[in-house]
Motif scaffolding. Structure first.
Motif, PDB file in Angstrom:
ATOM      1  N   TYR A  13       0.983  -1.311  -0.066  1.00 16.08           N
ATOM      2  CA  TYR A  13      -0.060  -0.086  -0.028  1.00 16.08           C
ATOM      3  C   TYR A  13       0.863   1.229  -0.058  1.00 16.08           C
ATOM      4  O   TYR A  13       0.588   2.102  -0.800  1.00 16.08           O
ATOM      5  CB  TYR A  13      -0.913  -0.056   1.451  1.00 16.08           C
ATOM      6  CG  TYR A  13      -1.957   1.080   1.257  1.00 16.08           C
ATOM      7  CD1 TYR A  13      -3.379   0.870   0.895  1.00 16.08           C
ATOM      8  CD2 TYR A  13      -1.516   2.209   1.822  1.00 16.08           C
ATOM      9  CE1 TYR A  13      -4.242   1.919   0.921  1.00 16.08           C
ATOM     10  CE2 TYR A  13      -2.693   3.492   1.845  1.00 16.08           C
ATOM     11  CZ  TYR A  13      -3.850   3.283   1.576  1.00 16.08           C
ATOM     12  OH  TYR A  13      -4.794   4.100   1.571  1.00 16.08           O
ATOM     13  N   ILE A  14       2.113   1.174   0.948  1.00 16.55           N
ATOM     14  CA  ILE A  14       2.847   2.382   0.905  1.00 16.55           C
ATOM     15  C   ILE A  14       3.508   2.433  -0.330  1.00 16.55           C
ATOM     16  O   ILE A  14       3.371   3.688  -1.092  1.00 16.55           O
ATOM     17  CB  ILE A  14       4.106   2.154   1.910  1.00 16.55           C
ATOM     18  CG1 ILE A  14       3.191   2.257   3.338  1.00 16.55           C
ATOM     19  CG2 ILE A  14       4.974   3.518   1.783  1.00 16.55           C
ATOM     20  CD1 ILE A  14       4.058   1.978   4.423  1.00 16.55           C
ATOM     21  N   TYR A  15       3.847   1.354  -1.010  1.00 18.18           N
ATOM     22  CA  TYR A  15       4.831   1.652  -2.279  1.00 18.18           C
ATOM     23  C   TYR A  15       3.863   2.161  -3.647  1.00 18.18           C
ATOM     24  O   TYR A  15       4.161   2.915  -4.437  1.00 18.18           O
ATOM     25  CB  TYR A  15       5.345   0.341  -2.752  1.00 18.18           C
ATOM     26  CG  TYR A  15       6.540   0.052  -2.125  1.00 18.18           C
ATOM     27  CD1 TYR A  15       7.521   1.059  -1.950  1.00 18.18           C
ATOM     28  CD2 TYR A  15       6.716  -1.312  -1.593  1.00 18.18           C
ATOM     29  CE1 TYR A  15       8.684   0.562  -1.101  1.00 18.18           C
ATOM     30  CE2 TYR A  15       8.089  -1.563  -1.045  1.00 18.18           C
ATOM     31  CZ  TYR A  15       8.944  -0.455  -0.878  1.00 18.18           C
ATOM     32  OH  TYR A  15      10.082  -0.820  -0.179  1.00 18.18           O
ATOM     33  N   GLN A  16       2.309   1.534  -3.302  1.00 15.65           N
ATOM     34  CA  GLN A  16       1.599   2.118  -4.404  1.00 15.65           C
ATOM     35  C   GLN A  16       1.369   3.684  -4.231  1.00 15.65           C
ATOM     36  O   GLN A  16       1.286   4.511  -5.086  1.00 15.65           O
ATOM     37  CB  GLN A  16       0.227   1.439  -4.422  1.00 15.65           C
ATOM     38  CG  GLN A  16      -0.945   2.072  -5.089  1.00 15.65           C
ATOM     39  CD  GLN A  16      -2.257   1.021  -5.281  1.00 15.65           C
ATOM     40  OE1 GLN A  16      -1.996   0.032  -6.073  1.00 15.65           O
ATOM     41  NE2 GLN A  16      -3.274   1.554  -4.789  1.00 15.65           N
ATOM     42  N   THR A  17       1.123   4.053  -3.014  1.00 14.59           N
ATOM     43  CA  THR A  17       0.977   5.543  -2.485  1.00 14.59           C
ATOM     44  C   THR A  17       2.210   6.306  -3.127  1.00 14.59           C
ATOM     45  O   THR A  17       2.072   7.336  -3.650  1.00 14.59           O
ATOM     46  CB  THR A  17       0.905   5.850  -1.117  1.00 14.59           C
ATOM     47  OG1 THR A  17      -0.355   4.967  -0.683  1.00 14.59           O
ATOM     48  CG2 THR A  17       0.548   7.119  -0.795  1.00 14.59           C
ATOM     49  N   LEU A  18       3.398   5.781  -2.861  1.00 19.49           N
ATOM     50  CA  LEU A  18       4.548   6.461  -3.159  1.00 19.49           C
ATOM     51  C   LEU A  18       4.821   6.821  -4.804  1.00 19.49           C
ATOM     52  O   LEU A  18       5.136   7.768  -5.199  1.00 19.49           O
ATOM     53  CB  LEU A  18       5.755   5.891  -2.526  1.00 19.49           C
ATOM     54  CG  LEU A  18       5.961   6.018  -1.084  1.00 19.49           C
ATOM     55  CD1 LEU A  18       7.061   5.033  -0.731  1.00 19.49           C
ATOM     56  CD2 LEU A  18       5.878   7.365  -0.454  1.00 19.49           C
ATOM     57  N   LEU A  19       4.424   5.735  -5.614  1.00 19.67           N
ATOM     58  CA  LEU A  19       4.345   5.745  -6.886  1.00 19.67           C
ATOM     59  C   LEU A  19       3.500   6.715  -7.374  1.00 19.67           C
ATOM     60  O   LEU A  19       3.882   7.667  -8.112  1.00 19.67           O
ATOM     61  CB  LEU A  19       4.013   4.594  -7.571  1.00 19.67           C
ATOM     62  CG  LEU A  19       5.204   3.324  -7.620  1.00 19.67           C
ATOM     63  CD1 LEU A  19       4.625   1.984  -7.905  1.00 19.67           C
ATOM     64  CD2 LEU A  19       6.295   3.861  -8.478  1.00 19.67           C
TER      65      LEU A  19
END
Length: 441
Positions: free
Chosen positions: A119-125
């Motif tokens: 979820y964090i990586y999706q948000t950061l992208l």
């Protein structure tokens, strides 16, 4: 005008992205964005079902008991529906019974370490308007969204990497064996699979996107295993609708297996499980043989049962990868059976269940997951159960999460794949390439 030529009113448009012109090639792979969104919803839903079911048995059984006698032996299929035994820490918080654990339609899913880093990586992208995260962006995102004090739902290599980030270190140095002694633990293989979905049909691009997030916490076998999972996810949109789920998964695993260097213990574990499966052994027999070969006899250079003094390598990438391949092959594409086997197989049982639950959920889509269980599930998701710093007090929903994934893929298709988006037809055009899956280095 045919139905396929009719234009549609598309509400799924990313205001952060300029959609360029594209001339489709007859050889392009064409993928419906709306269908893909439904599949991403299925991914998040089934991953949560599998994750929470796996938590019931997580670290209950690890084969070789700890020094204080906990965790010895294994479950079998006969234990399904029976009382859950305490884990290594003396807890059976989630359920008194070994069974599916889920959030009913009128409730809410809680995040866990199998879903929250993705979820964090999706948000950061999305927020950084990029397809390839930098080390500094990863560091800033982790420090913003992960609590630095316990209980922060972070363990082994992830925790070590966070500690190093707090001291100023930037990925990929945080996963380098000279800095992080936990570099071959399980962490990366449960937090980076989603990058495969962000580059549909193109494992070469998926591996490029996932490289730094994986190396943030992993090297060597743990890195190759994580790449195996990313490739599996990236190949999922190429599943042949005229073939069974089992046949498609067998093909996908064969392709992903090429990433494992022939002389690595991860490749040998994969081959060992596959051979046992094809020979007709039961999954329990294969699990017990895997344990004997790698944890007891420590063959093929696998030494984590000795190197780890806490729980005989119960968090190690290798033995949990072996267990995951057992549930993948013996589950034969059946979502419920795959989750059951993963939950009963042992060790860090919520991780393999979440990985393959997410993959099968994507391949089935939202309605397929609901049909498999003959029920409706909660669609809301509380990221703040385990992480911090998100809007709306951490409450999100799978529909929104899936749509954000579509916007990320829009950018990837244009900027990394060299394809195009037709918003009228609501499709991606993805050029085929001459990629080959080379062994990891």
């Amino acid at each position: 005008m045919s139905d396929t030529e009719k234009t549609i009113a598309n509400t799924m448009v990313d205001s952060r992205l300029t959609y360029g012109e594209y001339t489709a090639d007859p050889t392009d792979v064409i993928i419906s964005r709306e269908d893909y969104k439904n599949r991403l919803y299925g991914f998040w839903l089934a991953q949560c079902i599998a994750n929470w079911t796996g938590l019931v048995t997580e670290m209950d059984k690890i084969g070789i008991p700890t020094k204080d006698g906990k965790g010895g032996g294994f479950y079998t299929r006969d234990d399904w529906g029976k009382p859950d035994r305490p884990n290594l820490w003396g807890s059976n918080t989630y359920s008194e019974t070994i069974d599916f654990l889920y959030a009913a339609e009128d409730s809410i899913w809680g995040a866990d370490d199998d879903t929250d880093i993705e979820y964090i990586y999706q948000t950061l992208l999305y927020e950084n308007e990029t397809s390839i995260l930098t080390g500094e962006q990863i560091r800033e995102g982790w420090l913003k969204h992960i609590k630095t004090e316990e209980e922060n739902f972070l363990w082994v290599s992830n925790q070590t990497a966070l500690d190093l980030m707090q001291k100023g270190m930037v990925p990929p140095a945080t996963g380098d064996p000279s800095n992080n002694a936990d570099y071959e633990m399980i962490d990366a293989q449960l937090t980076t699979e989603i990058f495969g979905f962000f580059a549909p049909t193109r494992p070469d691009v998926a591996l490029k996107m996932a490289r730094l997030p994986i190396q943030n916490v992993a090297r060597q076998n743990a890195e190759w295993i994580s790449e195996f999972n990313v490739i599996m996810y990236s190949l999922a949109p190429l599943a042949n609708p005229n073939k069974s789920m089992k046949e498609n998964l067998t093909w996908m695993a064969s392709e992903a297996g090429k990433r494992l260097p022939d002389d690595s213990y991860s490749a040998k574990m994969y081959d060992f499980v596959k051979t046992r499966y094809e020979s007709g052994s039961t999954w329990e027999e294969t699990r017990d043989a895997l344990h004997e070969k790698y944890q007891v006899r420590q063959e093929d250079g696998y030494e984590w049962a000795t190197k780890d003094k806490v729980c005989n390598g119960c968090f190690a990438a290798g033995i949990n990868f072996g267990a995951s391949i057992i549930s993948l092959f013996y589950g034969e594409g059946n979502l419920k059976e795959t989750i059951k086997i993963g939950a009963l197989c042992g060790w860090d049982s919520d991780n393999p269940t979440a990985t393959w639950g997410g993959l099968l959920g994507f391949m089935l889509g939202k309605e397929g997951v609901e049909k498999a269980f003959d029920m409706k599930f909660a669609e809301k998701f509380n990221i703040h159960r385990t992480r911090v710093g998100f809007p709306n007090n951490g409450i999100d929903d799978f529909n929104n999460m899936a749509e954000k994934g579509i916007y990320i893929i829009d950018r990837v298709v244009q900027e990394e794949i060299g394809g195009g988006i037709d918003l009228n037809k609501d499709v991606w055009y993805i050029p085929k390439s001459g990629w080959t899956i080379a062994p990891g280095k």
